[in-house]
Design an enzyme around this catalytic site. Structure first.
Site, PDB file in Angstrom:
ATOM      1  CD  GLU A  10     -11.192  -4.642   3.035  1.00  0.00           C
ATOM      2  OE1 GLU A  10     -11.212  -3.568   3.651  1.00  0.00           O
ATOM      3  OE2 GLU A  10     -10.266  -5.469   3.110  1.00  0.00           O
TER       4      GLU A  10
ATOM      5  CG  ASP B  84      -4.424  -5.153   2.885  1.00  0.00           C
ATOM      6  OD1 ASP B  84      -4.006  -3.992   2.857  1.00  0.00           O
ATOM      7  OD2 ASP B  84      -5.479  -5.495   3.432  1.00  0.00           O
TER       8      ASP B  84
ATOM      9  CD  GLU C 225      -4.218  -3.300   8.622  1.00  0.00           C
ATOM     10  OE1 GLU C 225      -4.162  -2.326   7.849  1.00  0.00           O
ATOM     11  OE2 GLU C 225      -5.117  -4.158   8.574  1.00  0.00           O
TER      12      GLU C 225
END
Ligand code: BDP
EC number: 3.2.1.131
Length: 721
Positions: free
Chosen positions: A312, A386, A414
């Protein structure tokens, strides 16, 4: 003369009422509440069992153990328990190690102590001379501290200690929280306020919270903390910040907690003035070596580095044509002589590689097996995409037998409703830990890969991305604390059941009253499945809002990279929905060992919870319930949302059993959760209906708005970015 106004008197009254219970019920005390036990018979029994304490030793760790015993017993039993030099009477609590306590050394504990290592402890009722006493013994002071916390937990949870006999050793050595905290005090994916670390005021002002943070961690056996975000800032490695890091490390040290930092791979260029960060360049090697030595002058027991590289957008060894192993080994050589470790993350995927994102970490890392230094752990997320509400276990577990693999869980929610949804993550953690990899045949569960029982590595580790911030109750949601607690308890002993962990936490945090425990525990234990149902049932994944990850976004298709689009993951079309990862599709299934591969490869044997993870399934496919896929999907979404309403009803029934503050707080958050569960349900069902072209089953209420309404909802200023 008027001495007090009515208002002052009122204020005084309020203050007195608070101080009679000692504290406002704001959740600050976490599970270390130590309020006096309600049952006088229990108080009497515990007082008899612990009428005085012998605790020898002078170290800082022994001092904090003494402090905790004093605080805990005084609170729970309502009297001071005195510390004495000799076990002069029945019911003496004898605490220590053979090297600090003559009394412990004189007891016949050698054989048992030989089995419990550096951090384990024994709690036992033993005859000393002519009297019956309880002993808390360990080989080290930190083992003593863990024993003390465990002993207090036994009392907090009303256990019978009259015949206590507990030998307790952690199954995993490195039990670490990862804080994704930035130096400006924002927390990436943090939903509980600002970072706990007040860098601006450190090192001179140290908030009392640092000590309470350490106490909470030590109470569940967490022994490491990575202070900084994996998306790292090289500034943390400057003397200005190292001084601050040292101040935190000094507070954590007595509690057995070591400090770690994230290493920005390009630091030698950014702050060292070098032209390259190539891990094989002698100047770069020398720079990290010197930097590491400098860090150890500030923090003599510095734990080491956590690194996110070539992921990323983060810099890494591949920028210089080197491998992950080259990068990790260079840092490992720098910290190794001081006893440090490197945790090198395997969370890598690249949109320029034309392959299923779920496959990329395995493809890159597996060939590197056997090439890492002994003090490197490869840190792998629980699943290959993820931290989704549900993912199959990451295929790297079991696939790199020559490399210690470290588990990375996400405690912060998240993808699981931020700090407003109640979801008990022990269920998720256990599901992954007890998935069978078949690496060495049946019975090769993920837990055995990471706790070394399969491959006998020296190093073992487990990490949890923290859900802690500076909100008064630490985690935002009062039940978020349970996930911090559960992570710690499972890191110590992954065989503990979700039921036991929920039970302990509820008793310590709320109440030992069965009328409270039973319904609330049931609600906690079902909460993860409930959330999966209203967010990502049947193996759906990565269909949340773009970038901020808040709320549903199955329509997301304009992201800057294809693998950040929801449509990449669900692949809905007129025929069906789901990602074909079978041998005929992306072939991700072949990264698993043959029995697992074959199980996932066929819709007949693939567990339904992973169906759409591995298969593109026609809308009229017959599911296990007998319903066609489309109908089943609808019932799951509606069932999930309905379960939240049931959670609300359950919560309302326990109102008389707990304090008003936390009752109302949870009640209000359940309102948010209920609203958002319906939002997920309606948005997802309408979106997928635009492909299935089938009606929502007639017994289910229709969403109040058309799909466009949900697509248009924009959220600005979402926390955690
Ligand atoms: C993703 C998060 C991102 C993290 C990344 C990681 O959205 O903020 O930086 O994981 O783990 O899930 O590195």
């Amino acid at each position: 003369m008027k001495l007090f106004s009515i208002n002052t008197l009122l204020l005084l009254f309020v203050l007195i009422s608070f101080s009679s219970s000692g504290y406002a019920e704001d959740g600050y005390r976490l599970w270390l509440r130590y309020d006096k036990l309600a049952d006088p018979a229990k108080v009497a029994a515990y007082r008899n069992a612990v009428s005085q304490i012998v605790l020898d030793g002078q170290s800082e760790t022994i001092q904090v153990a003494r402090e905790e015993l004093t605080l805990g017993l005084k609170g729970l039993l309502g009297t001071d328990v005195s510390f004495v030099n000799q076990a002069t009477k029945e019911g003496t609590l004898i605490v220590g190690t053979p090297s600090t306590s003559k009394l412990i050394a004189s007891l016949n504990l050698k054989n048992q102590l030989a089995t419990i290592g550096n951090e384990g402890f024994i709690i036992q009722r033993t005859k000393v001379g002519t009297t019956q006493n309880i002993v808390i013994a360990a080989n080290t002071d930190v083992g003593v501290l863990y024993g003390v916390f465990h002993f207090l937990r036994l009392i907090q949870t009303h256990q019978d200690i009259s015949a206590v006999n507990s030998v307790n050793t952690p199954k995993i050595n490195h039990r670490i929280l990862n804080h994704w905290d930035n130096l400006n005090r924002t927390v990436e994916r943090g939903y509980a306020g600002a970072s706990l670390w007040d860098w601006h005021k450190l090192p001179d002002y140290t908030s009392p919270r640092y000590k309470d943070y350490a106490r909470a961690n030590a109470s569940v056996g967490i022994n490491g903390t990575v202070l900084t975000n994996v998306n790292a800032n090289a500034l943390i490695l400057t003397p200005q910040y190292l001084e601050k890091v040292a101040a935190l490390a000094n507070i954590f040290r007595p509690y057995g907690i070591r400090v770690y930092l994230t290493a920005r791979f390009s630091a030698p260029v950014e702050m060292g003035g070098l032209k390259t960060a190539d891990p094989l360049d002698p100047q770069v090697i020398a720079w990290w070596k010197q930097k590491t030595e400098e860090i150890y002058t500030y923090v003599p027991d510095f734990g080491g580095f956590l690194v996110k590289a070539n992921s990323e957008g983060q810099p890494g060894p591949q920028n210089y044509g080197r491998t992950h192993a080259d990068g990790a080994n260079m840092l490992a050589d720098a910290v190794g002589p001081k006893g440090g470790i490197v945790m090198w993350r395997a969370f890598v995927y690249d949109n320029k590689i034309p392959d299923d994102r779920a496959k990329q970490a395995y493809t890159e890392f597996k060939p590197l097996d056997g090439t890492f230094r002994k003090n490197v752990l490869v840190q792998v997320k629980n699943g290959a995409v993820d931290f989704q509400p549900r993912e199959p276990f990451h295929p790297l577990f079991g696939a790199m037998p020559k490399t210690p693999m470290m588990m990375e869980f996400q405690i912060t929610q998240e993808y699981l409703g931020f700090a407003t949804h109640m979801v008990f993550l022990a269920s998720l953690f256990k599901e992954t830990l007890y998935a069978d990899t078949y690496a060495k045949g049946k019975g090769s569960e993920v837990a055995k890969v990471i706790d070394r029982s399969l491959d006998k590595h020296e190093l073992t580790g487990i990490a949890g991305v923290a859900n802690i911030g500076d909100e008064r109750n630490w985690c935002g949601h009062p039940f978020g604390q349970a996930n911090w607690y559960a992570f710690g308890r499972l890191a110590w002993d992954h065989t503990l059941s979700e039921d036991q962990i929920a039970d302990e936490w509820l008793r310590m945090t709320f109440s030992n009253d069965n009328r409270f425990l039973k319904p609330v525990k049931e609600m906690m234990l079902a909460s993860r499945e409930t959330l999966v149902n209203y967010m990502t049932p049947l193996g759906l994944h990565h269909i949340m809002g773009y970038n901020h990850h808040y709320g549903p976004g199955p329509w997301v298709n304009q992201a800057s990279r294809p693998d950040w689009n929801s449509v990449y993951y669900h692949k809905a079309d007129s025929i069906g929905v789901g990602f074909d990862r079978t041998t005929k599709g992306s072939d991700a299934v072949s990264q698993y060992f043959p029995p697992v591969r074959d199980m996932f490869n066929s819709t007949q044997t693939c567990p339904e919870k992973f169906l759409l993870w591995f298969h593109h399934v026609p809308w009229d496919y017959k599911t296990q319930s007998g319903r066609i896929l489309w109908d089943e999907l609808c019932y799951r979404y509606y069932g999930g949302a309905k379960s939240v309403q049931q959670m609300q009803q359950t919560w309302n029934t326990i109102q008389p059993m707990i304090d008003a503050e936390r009752f109302v707080h949870v009640k209000d958050l359940l309102k948010v959760q209920e609203k958002e569960a319906r939002w997920w349900r309606d948005a997802c069902v309408l979106y997928f209906q635009s492909f299935s072209k089938r009606p929502i089953p007639s017994d289910l209420e229709k969403p109040p708005y058309p799909l466009e309404h949900y697509v248009k909802i924009k959220h600005l200023f979402v926390p955690g970015i």
